[in-house]
Design a protein around this motif. Structure first.
Motif, PDB file in Angstrom:
ATOM      1  N   ASN A  64      44.124  49.552  42.686  1.00 53.71           N
ATOM      2  CA  ASN A  64      44.020  49.912  41.275  1.00 53.71           C
ATOM      3  C   ASN A  64      43.593  48.711  40.427  1.00 53.71           C
ATOM      4  OD1 ASN A  64      44.336  51.569  38.917  1.00 53.71           O
ATOM      5  ND2 ASN A  64      46.276  50.527  38.536  1.00 53.71           N
ATOM      6  N   LEU A  65      44.202  47.553  40.684  1.00 48.26           N
ATOM      7  CA  LEU A  65      43.842  46.351  39.932  1.00 48.26           C
ATOM      8  C   LEU A  65      42.389  45.968  40.176  1.00 48.26           C
ATOM      9  CD1 LEU A  65      44.548  43.952  38.135  1.00 48.26           C
ATOM     10  CD2 LEU A  65      45.467  42.784  40.149  1.00 48.26           C
ATOM     11  N   ALA A  66      41.955  46.062  41.426  1.00 48.28           N
ATOM     12  CA  ALA A  66      40.558  45.747  41.747  1.00 48.28           C
ATOM     13  C   ALA A  66      39.610  46.662  40.973  1.00 48.28           C
ATOM     14  CB  ALA A  66      40.324  45.881  43.244  1.00 48.28           C
ATOM     15  N   SER A  67      39.985  47.925  40.877  1.00 52.33           N
ATOM     16  CA  SER A  67      39.160  48.885  40.143  1.00 52.33           C
ATOM     17  C   SER A  67      39.080  48.535  38.666  1.00 52.33           C
ATOM     18  CB  SER A  67      39.720  50.296  40.327  1.00 52.33           C
ATOM     19  OG  SER A  67      38.932  51.243  39.643  1.00 52.33           O
ATOM     20  N   GLN A  68      40.226  48.156  38.082  1.00 55.23           N
ATOM     21  CA  GLN A  68      40.238  47.789  36.666  1.00 55.23           C
ATOM     22  C   GLN A  68      39.433  46.513  36.417  1.00 55.23           C
ATOM     23  OE1 GLN A  68      41.441  50.047  34.700  1.00 55.23           O
ATOM     24  NE2 GLN A  68      42.319  51.191  36.415  1.00 55.23           N
ATOM     25  N   LEU A  69      39.528  45.564  37.323  1.00 59.78           N
ATOM     26  CA  LEU A  69      38.749  44.327  37.175  1.00 59.78           C
ATOM     27  C   LEU A  69      37.260  44.606  37.296  1.00 59.78           C
ATOM     28  CD1 LEU A  69      40.940  41.808  39.237  1.00 59.78           C
ATOM     29  CD2 LEU A  69      40.710  41.946  36.754  1.00 59.78           C
ATOM     30  N   GLN A  70      36.922  45.524  38.179  1.00 56.30           N
ATOM     31  CA  GLN A  70      35.510  45.877  38.314  1.00 56.30           C
ATOM     32  C   GLN A  70      34.977  46.495  37.028  1.00 56.30           C
ATOM     33  OE1 GLN A  70      33.369  47.584  42.043  1.00 56.30           O
ATOM     34  NE2 GLN A  70      33.919  49.355  40.823  1.00 56.30           N
ATOM     35  N   LYS A  71      35.795  47.318  36.356  1.00 57.81           N
ATOM     36  CA  LYS A  71      35.402  47.897  35.078  1.00 57.81           C
ATOM     37  C   LYS A  71      35.149  46.805  34.035  1.00 57.81           C
ATOM     38  CE  LYS A  71      38.001  52.243  35.475  1.00 57.81           C
ATOM     39  NZ  LYS A  71      39.127  53.031  34.895  1.00 57.81           N
ATOM     40  N   MET A  72      35.865  45.668  34.171  1.00 56.45           N
ATOM     41  CA  MET A  72      35.703  44.551  33.240  1.00 56.45           C
ATOM     42  C   MET A  72      34.472  43.717  33.562  1.00 56.45           C
ATOM     43  SD  MET A  72      39.679  43.268  33.053  1.00 56.45           S
ATOM     44  CE  MET A  72      39.147  41.645  32.480  1.00 56.45           C
ATOM     45  N   GLY A  73      33.799  44.069  34.651  1.00 61.75           N
ATOM     46  CA  GLY A  73      32.596  43.336  35.012  1.00 61.75           C
ATOM     47  C   GLY A  73      32.813  42.245  36.043  1.00 61.75           C
ATOM     48  N   ILE A  74      34.001  42.220  36.666  1.00 56.27           N
ATOM     49  CA  ILE A  74      34.280  41.223  37.701  1.00 56.27           C
ATOM     50  C   ILE A  74      33.624  41.666  39.001  1.00 56.27           C
ATOM     51  CG2 ILE A  74      36.068  40.020  39.008  1.00 56.27           C
ATOM     52  CD1 ILE A  74      36.007  39.357  36.007  1.00 56.27           C
ATOM     53  N   GLY A  75      32.881  40.754  39.613  1.00 54.65           N
ATOM     54  CA  GLY A  75      32.180  41.096  40.847  1.00 54.65           C
ATOM     55  C   GLY A  75      32.123  39.950  41.823  1.00 54.65           C
ATOM     56  N   LYS A  76      31.219  40.043  42.756  1.00 56.39           N
ATOM     57  CA  LYS A  76      31.122  39.096  43.858  1.00 56.39           C
ATOM     58  C   LYS A  76      30.914  37.664  43.370  1.00 56.39           C
ATOM     59  CE  LYS A  76      28.788  38.303  48.276  1.00 56.39           C
ATOM     60  NZ  LYS A  76      27.731  38.764  49.211  1.00 56.39           N
ATOM     61  N   GLU A  77      31.771  36.780  43.866  1.00 56.35           N
ATOM     62  CA  GLU A  77      31.752  35.338  43.618  1.00 56.35           C
ATOM     63  C   GLU A  77      32.014  34.936  42.175  1.00 56.35           C
ATOM     64  OE1 GLU A  77      28.938  32.894  45.591  1.00 56.35           O
ATOM     65  OE2 GLU A  77      29.382  33.763  47.549  1.00 56.35           O
ATOM     66  N   ASP A  78      32.448  35.899  41.324  1.00 57.24           N
ATOM     67  CA  ASP A  78      32.983  35.496  40.023  1.00 57.24           C
ATOM     68  C   ASP A  78      34.286  34.744  40.282  1.00 57.24           C
ATOM     69  OD1 ASP A  78      31.043  36.548  38.351  1.00 57.24           O
ATOM     70  OD2 ASP A  78      32.012  38.512  38.220  1.00 57.24           O
ATOM     71  N   ARG A  79      34.560  33.723  39.496  1.00 62.96           N
ATOM     72  CA  ARG A  79      35.782  32.946  39.682  1.00 62.96           C
ATOM     73  C   ARG A  79      36.879  33.456  38.749  1.00 62.96           C
ATOM     74  NH1 ARG A  79      31.000  31.888  39.979  1.00 62.96           N
ATOM     75  NH2 ARG A  79      30.926  30.324  38.304  1.00 62.96           N
ATOM     76  N   ILE A  80      38.037  33.732  39.347  1.00 59.64           N
ATOM     77  CA  ILE A  80      39.168  34.277  38.608  1.00 59.64           C
ATOM     78  C   ILE A  80      40.365  33.334  38.774  1.00 59.64           C
ATOM     79  CG2 ILE A  80      40.669  36.271  38.268  1.00 59.64           C
ATOM     80  CD1 ILE A  80      37.646  36.815  37.863  1.00 59.64           C
ATOM     81  N   GLY A  81      40.830  32.755  37.687  1.00 67.87           N
ATOM     82  CA  GLY A  81      41.949  31.819  37.756  1.00 67.87           C
ATOM     83  C   GLY A  81      43.281  32.536  37.908  1.00 67.87           C
ATOM     84  N   ILE A  82      44.120  32.024  38.818  1.00 64.47           N
ATOM     85  CA  ILE A  82      45.492  32.535  38.972  1.00 64.47           C
ATOM     86  C   ILE A  82      46.431  31.384  38.648  1.00 64.47           C
ATOM     87  CG2 ILE A  82      47.155  33.667  40.461  1.00 64.47           C
ATOM     88  CD1 ILE A  82      44.936  34.624  42.241  1.00 64.47           C
ATOM     89  N   TRP A  83      47.033  31.477  37.461  1.00 62.93           N
ATOM     90  CA  TRP A  83      47.941  30.425  36.977  1.00 62.93           C
ATOM     91  C   TRP A  83      49.308  31.065  36.770  1.00 62.93           C
ATOM     92  CZ3 TRP A  83      47.458  27.530  31.656  1.00 62.93           C
ATOM     93  CH2 TRP A  83      48.132  26.305  31.731  1.00 62.93           C
TER      94      TRP A  83
END
Length: 541
Positions: free
Chosen positions: A47-66
């Motif tokens: 579900n989270l992956a789907s929501q991130l994809q809707k936000m335009g997150i895709g292959k090799e985009d960098r996503i910070g986990i802090w």
């Protein structure tokens, strides 16, 4: 790019799917009083992956986990892996300087942070970052309700994690991931003033996780692993993914308190307890009953504190059989593990037997590069499936670190033993081990030299009264007055707490030696001087 060792290829989402299929109702994550099953975790990740994809997150985009050790860390990581995005693991103890640098060089498109109106340190630090280095950052997702600090994040979308995932999605995920897809970056310290960003692939992590799980017996029934060491470092990360590969439960501890942790070990029948020598020391000092650790079947430890050299023997009295480990940011943790059946004198050594049969270890003369026989001390070079893909956007450093035949030059001194194991002895360079992390002294030196009254700085590692720490020697312009307290406070404003020197000494000039390659500062003399000053100070108090 030199090729890795051959091994069965796998993506991380397939790893999670396989574990879920075997036992969907098994507990994957424990946090406070919440139990998250593998099926629930799988659903949340999709579900989270789907929501991130809707936000335009895709292959090799960098996503910070802090984030600290909470379930959302694992959910975000696997969601990123599902999309082919690259998670950027950010140490929760980093300050403004480190966070600015990492966000700038990685080009994070989105950032997940913890938020708490009563103590919103993450958003507070983020608000101090120069906006010119946040040009790529579009969205900040807060786990928890944000405070007023959020108002300073101009032109950056702010959304809560709860709102992001509140609606289940059936959107088809368009991904082109493969086992060779890049999936995460860790920071490390090297020969430059800035930490390097180490990139790993999905197959390297997935394959290594299975090897680790088998080696440390995470497949025993009802395995529960204590997650006291941070997800954000390779030590904590490697054990967590190994647990997921085998269907074990991960008991998440966002912060460590010895008394509370001891209660949790007994309540949840923890079977796997890994951490630093200091963590084990605090636990046994808190324990009052030899039965406190009856459920524990495996203990891997990292030796960071010279004063705790007897920790393996001491823990044995409490029924804890500690074994030494070996790993690096570039090779992941648990690359090698000592065997529990060995005597204390062997188990206390860092290093051990590689967890994968395909791993190759050799020793080279650091100066000549010549191969060295068993028993001889030289630089450890290692080739394994968990070896990094590269240093992000740093091909020169990558080329220097890897041999033409695919071995990683660790920069560690060690030797190969007759029984097939190897032993780590020390770092070749002057890297510092602070707060459980490897820190390049140049990083601290360069920061202190930004102080308007400082013209020179040298930082050395020393043995403090309680744990390894560092001391800074500072030179200033003649006639300029600056107090050591002023330098300490300058560091405390923007450096991670564990990087702040415990001692600052003013010095008129640094000791030097002139050789065929020029004049060099003698850090060994500075280290000895700092140690003497500390001993003198301690004896006078």
């Amino acid at each position: 790019m030199p090729k890795q060792n051959a091994s069965p290829s796998q993506t991380l989402i397939k790893l999670l799917d396989e574990t879920t299929k075997i036992n969907p109702g098994a507990t994957a994550l424990l946090h406070n009083r919440e139990r998250i099953s593998y099926k629930t975790l799988q659903n949340r990740v999709y579900n989270l992956a789907s929501q991130l994809q809707k936000m335009g997150i895709g292959k090799e985009d960098r996503i910070g986990i802090w984030l600290p050790n909470i379930p959302e860390w694992i959910e975000v990581f696997f969601a990123c892996a599902h999309l082919g995005a690259i998670a950027v693991s950010i140490n929760t103890r980093f300050g403004t300087t480190e966070v600015s640098d990492i966000l700038n060089r990685s080009g994070c498109k989105a950032l997940f942070v913890c938020s708490n109106p009563s103590d919103d340190k993450y958003l507070s630090i983020l608000s101090q970052v120069n906006k010119n280095v946040l040009t790529a950052l579009e969205t900040v997702i807060t786990v928890g309700k944000p405070s007023g600090e959020a108002k300073d994040l101009q032109k950056i979308q702010l959304i809560t994690y709860a709102k992001l995932i509140q609606q289940s999605s059936t959107v088809w995920l368009s991904t082109t991931i493969s086992p060779s897809s890049k999936c995460i970056m860790f920071t490390t310290s090297g020969t430059t003033s800035l930490p390097k960003l180490v990139v790993h692939t999905q197959n390297g992590i997935a394959s290594h996780a299975k090897d680790v799980a088998k080696s440390i017996k995470l497949d025993i029934p009802s395995s529960v692993i204590l997650q006291a060491i941070p997800f954000c470092g390779v030590f904590g990360f490697s054990q967590a993914i190994a647990a997921i590969s085998s269907g074990a439960s991960i008991l998440c501890l966002p912060s460590f308190d010895a008394s509370n942790t001891l209660d949790l070990i007994k309540e949840h029948n923890v079977t796997h307890l890994n951490g630093s020598d200091e963590m084990f020391d605090r636990l046994i000092n808190e324990s009052s009953d030899l039965s406190d650790f009856n459920s524990v079947a495996f203990c891997g430890y990292a030796s960071f504190t010279p004063s705790l050299s007897n920790i393996v023997q001491t823990c044995q009295e409490f029924g804890l059989t500690l074994v030494g480990l070996y790993g690096t940011s570039e090779l992941l943790a648990f690359l090698a593990v000592q065997k529990p059946e060995l005597p204390t004198s062997r188990r206390r050594r860092m290093g051990g037997f590689p967890v994968s049969e395909s791993t190759k270890v050799r020793i080279r003369d650091p100066e000549t590069g010549a191969a060295m026989p068993k028993g001889e001390v030289g630089e450890l070079e290692i080739k394994c499936v968990s070896r990094m893909e590269c240093y992000y956007q740093n091909p020169d450093a990558t080329e220097l670190a890897l041999t033409k035949d695919g071995f990683f030059k660790t920069g560690d001194l060690g030797k190969i033993c007759n029984d097939g194991s190897f032993e780590f002895l020390s770092r070749i360079g002057d890297a510092l081990r602070l707060g459980g992390f490897l820190v390049n002294p140049e990083e601290v030196e360069n920061f202190i030299q930004k102080h308007p009254k400082v013209i020179g700085c040298q930082v050395v590692g020393i043995n403090g009264p309680q744990r390894p720490t560092c001391a800074a020697f500072v030179t200033v312009e003649k006639g300029t007055h600056v107090s050591t307290q002023e330098i300490m406070e300058f560091c405390q404003t923007r450096l991670a707490k564990y990087k702040v020197p415990s001692y600052v000494f003013l010095i008129s000039k640094f000791p030097t030696t002139t050789g065929p390659n020029g004049t060099k500062i003698q850090k060994t003399l500075l280290r000895d001087l700092a140690q003497k000053k500390i001993v003198s100070t301690t004896s006078n108090t």
